[in-house]
Scaffold this motif. Structure first.
Motif, mmCIF file in Angstrom:
data_model
loop_
_atom_site.group_PDB
_atom_site.id
_atom_site.type_symbol
_atom_site.label_atom_id
_atom_site.label_comp_id
_atom_site.label_asym_id
_atom_site.label_seq_id
_atom_site.Cartn_x
_atom_site.Cartn_y
_atom_site.Cartn_z
ATOM 1 N N SER A 58 0.803 -1.225 0.000
ATOM 2 C CA SER A 58 0.000 0.000 0.000
ATOM 3 C C SER A 58 0.835 1.273 0.000
ATOM 4 O O SER A 58 0.316 2.345 -0.301
ATOM 5 N N THR A 85 -0.334 5.030 -1.256
ATOM 6 C CA THR A 85 -0.537 6.177 -0.378
ATOM 7 C C THR A 85 0.326 7.366 -0.812
ATOM 8 O O THR A 85 -0.037 8.527 -0.583
ATOM 9 N N TYR A 101 -7.801 4.893 -3.616
ATOM 10 C CA TYR A 101 -8.722 3.757 -3.597
ATOM 11 C C TYR A 101 -7.956 2.444 -3.455
ATOM 12 O O TYR A 101 -8.342 1.566 -2.667
ATOM 13 N N TYR A 145 -6.811 2.047 -0.005
ATOM 14 C CA TYR A 145 -7.922 1.609 0.846
ATOM 15 C C TYR A 145 -8.134 0.094 0.741
ATOM 16 O O TYR A 145 -8.331 -0.589 1.751
ATOM 17 N N THR A 146 -8.070 -0.435 -0.477
ATOM 18 C CA THR A 146 -8.347 -1.859 -0.682
ATOM 19 C C THR A 146 -7.184 -2.757 -0.262
ATOM 20 O O THR A 146 -7.371 -3.963 -0.086
ATOM 21 N N SER A 198 -5.058 -1.928 2.438
ATOM 22 C CA SER A 198 -4.620 -1.615 3.798
ATOM 23 C C SER A 198 -5.346 -2.424 4.863
ATOM 24 O O SER A 198 -5.202 -2.154 6.060
ATOM 25 N N HIS A 212 -8.064 0.544 6.615
ATOM 26 C CA HIS A 212 -8.885 1.349 5.701
ATOM 27 C C HIS A 212 -8.282 2.730 5.453
ATOM 28 O O HIS A 212 -8.951 3.752 5.577
ATOM 29 N N LYS A 213 -7.010 2.748 5.093
ATOM 30 C CA LYS A 213 -6.343 4.016 4.766
ATOM 31 C C LYS A 213 -6.591 4.344 3.297
ATOM 32 O O LYS A 213 -6.198 3.591 2.412
ATOM 33 N N GLY A 214 -7.232 5.454 3.043
ATOM 34 C CA GLY A 214 -7.447 5.829 1.658
ATOM 35 C C GLY A 214 -8.884 6.192 1.361
ATOM 36 O O GLY A 214 -9.633 6.639 2.246
ATOM 37 N N PRO A 230 -12.642 5.173 0.091
ATOM 38 C CA PRO A 230 -13.558 4.042 -0.072
ATOM 39 C C PRO A 230 -14.172 4.030 -1.467
ATOM 40 O O PRO A 230 -13.997 4.945 -2.273
#
Length: 501
Positions: free
Chosen positions: A84, A88, A401, A404-405, A407, A411-413, A415
């Motif tokens: 990730s 990020t 996105y 997010y998927t 991490s 749920h960093k990012g 949705p």
């Protein structure tokens, strides 16, 4: 009113003075204050080594270098440690990953040698595969695989930077009276951010060079370069469609035939050897494109992720093809019924934009396909920057996105719903620019290029040529021209509201 012109009066009356964006574009004038403001009337032009092409080339190199700096967090670890992190920091690139994933690190020959894993062969067109292979030959050997991946990315970055300069210079020279429009290429933020994600700049450079050749009346060179561009990426061949309609309207069948023959010949020279001796590897690009499911960036993905029963890949392929055919029909009708024959760059932009909008996938680097055509089609700083802002938002959205998927529970990012908004911004931005180009076609008085007195500076043999075929609407001037408050433009002249020239 914009009456249909006579060819003999069009070219004779075409102005030759260079167009200064700071005098006709408020955004360009405001931006020029950062470097001292617009040129004064006593400025001496053409007396310095600093020609527009050289200045724009240097600016393009500078912006490209900033794009490389933006990838630094990944170069120093994001590509290698933690899935990730590269998302990020929005610094992902296919290049180092495919160095190992497509066998270049192991010395495998693209298309001929099978790859381990699910992807049996390289899934790129042949000329792009050659580009990737040459870069692997130039990559220094090392005991560390990470060092090799870093070097491979750097070598590719150097080769792609050459492509970026070629693009900027070709666009600068395509519209001879508007060289400073090339700054739109050099300063485009989405261009710098996406330049080293993949190898798309090779096809874009060849396409830009092809457009330059057509503007110079060299139809065979145009065809050869466009055929090579199609051998690097599929999309450039679509430009032959608008060119066909424009040559039909102008009666330039010989030039079109020469261009078509050159494109087919160049494409065959590159592809035929691989087709004959490694057909399975050669065809992988085409089978992969057909079998690939709905993917990032498309409105098809939004539909799929909001549906309890998503459409099958086969159904999406069929519907996307039908939508593209409808778009092609609409563009052809526009070209044949417009009150004045559209410029080649305008229709080229519309056809590639239609392909992007209807396709089942939109990778962030696909914006590179449109940037040179957008500059030639609608060289207006405000509209270009609005579109670029939407593309930068999408660039950030897709990486957030993916962050997010990947991490997990953190749920960093961004949705899924947020990513859908990013897709919507990309679609709206592209549609906005399409609407502006269509408006320019229907109301030529609003076209920035034609307001300056030109006809079709990127049109080559089409520039100033009379129509030999047009549908009923084309015989009538644009009704909207009567209500336009600015100067009314005829082919090669500019007529003020009081009727004077």
């Amino acid at each position: 009113m914009c009456p249909m012109p006579r060819a003999e009066s069009t070219q004779a009356s075409a102005p030759s003075d260079p167009v200064r964006p700071t005098q006709e574009d408020q955004v360009a004038a405001a931006g020029s204050e950062l470097i001292g403001g617009p040129l004064g009337r006593r400025a001496l032009l053409g007396t310095s080594w600093w020609t527009p092409a050289r200045v724009i080339a240097l600016v393009a190199i500078g912006m490209f270098a900033l794009g490389l700096v933006q990838k630094a967090p990944c170069y120093n670890g994001g590509w290698f440690f933690g899935a990730s992190s590269q998302y990020t920091h929005a610094c992902y690139s296919d290049i180092p990953h495919l160095f190992t994933g497509r066998g270049f690190a192991d010395g495998l020959v693209p298309y001929f040698d099978k790859l381990p894993g699910d992807m049996q062969y390289l899934e790129y067109p042949v000329l792009t595969g050659v580009f990737m292979e040459v870069a692997s030959w130039l990559t220094p050997g090392s005991d560390s695989l990470q060092d090799q991946q870093q070097w491979y990315w750097l070598v590719n970055a150097g080769m792609l930077m050459i492509c970026a300069v070629v693009i900027a210079v070709c666009v600068t020279r395509t519209h001879a009276r508007r060289p400073w429009d090339g700054l739109l290429i050099a300063l485009a933020p989405a261009f710098a951010l996406t330049a080293t994600i993949n190898w798309d700049l090779l096809a874009v450079a060849l396409t830009a060079a092809a457009m330059l050749m057509w503007s110079r009346g060299r139809s065979l060179a145009f065809g050869i370069l466009l055929g090579l561009a199609t051998a690097a990426k599929l999309y450039p061949f679509l430009i032959l469609g608008p060119l066909l309609v424009l040559c039909w309207r102008a009666g330039k069948w010989r030039e079109y035939g020469t261009a078509l023959a050159g494109a087919a010949g160049a494409w065959l020279v590159v592809n035929l050897p691989v087709m004959l001796f490694a057909f399975d590897g050669w065809s992988k690009f085409y089978t992969f494109s057909q079998e690939r499911g709905v993917d990032f960036g498309s409105f098809w993905l939004v539909l799929a992720q909001n549906s309890d029963d998503p459409l099958s890949t086969e159904t999406v392929n069929t519907l996307a093809m039908l939508l593209m055919v409808l778009c092609c029909g609409g563009i052809a009708a526009l070209a044949l019924t417009a009150p004045r024959r559209p410029r080649l760059a305008q229709l080229a932009f519309l056809i590639i934009a239609a392909f992007i909008l209807t396709n089942k996938v939109y990778s962030p680097q696909y914006v590179l396909w449109l940037v040179p055509l957008a500059v030639l089609a609608r060289p207006k700083w405000r509209d270009f920057l609005i579109w670029q802002a939407c593309e930068v938002a999408y660039f950030l959205g897709i990486w957030l996105y993916l962050a997010y998927t990947t991490s997990g529970d953190a749920h960093k990012g961004l949705p899924t719903d947020g990513y859908h908004w990013a897709i919507g911004l990309h679609l709206l931005g592209t549609l906005y620019l399409c609407v502006m180009v269509v408006r320019d076609i229907l109301m030529p008085d609003r076209d920035p290029v034609r307001r300056a007195g030109d006809d079709d500076p990127s049109g080559g043999v089409l520039d100033g040529a009379p129509d030999v075929f047009a549908l009923a609407r084309a015989a009538r001037p644009s009704r909207d021209a009567e209500d336009h408050e600015g100067p009314h433009v005829e082919w090669g002249t500019e007529r003020r509201d009081d009727g004077s020239l």
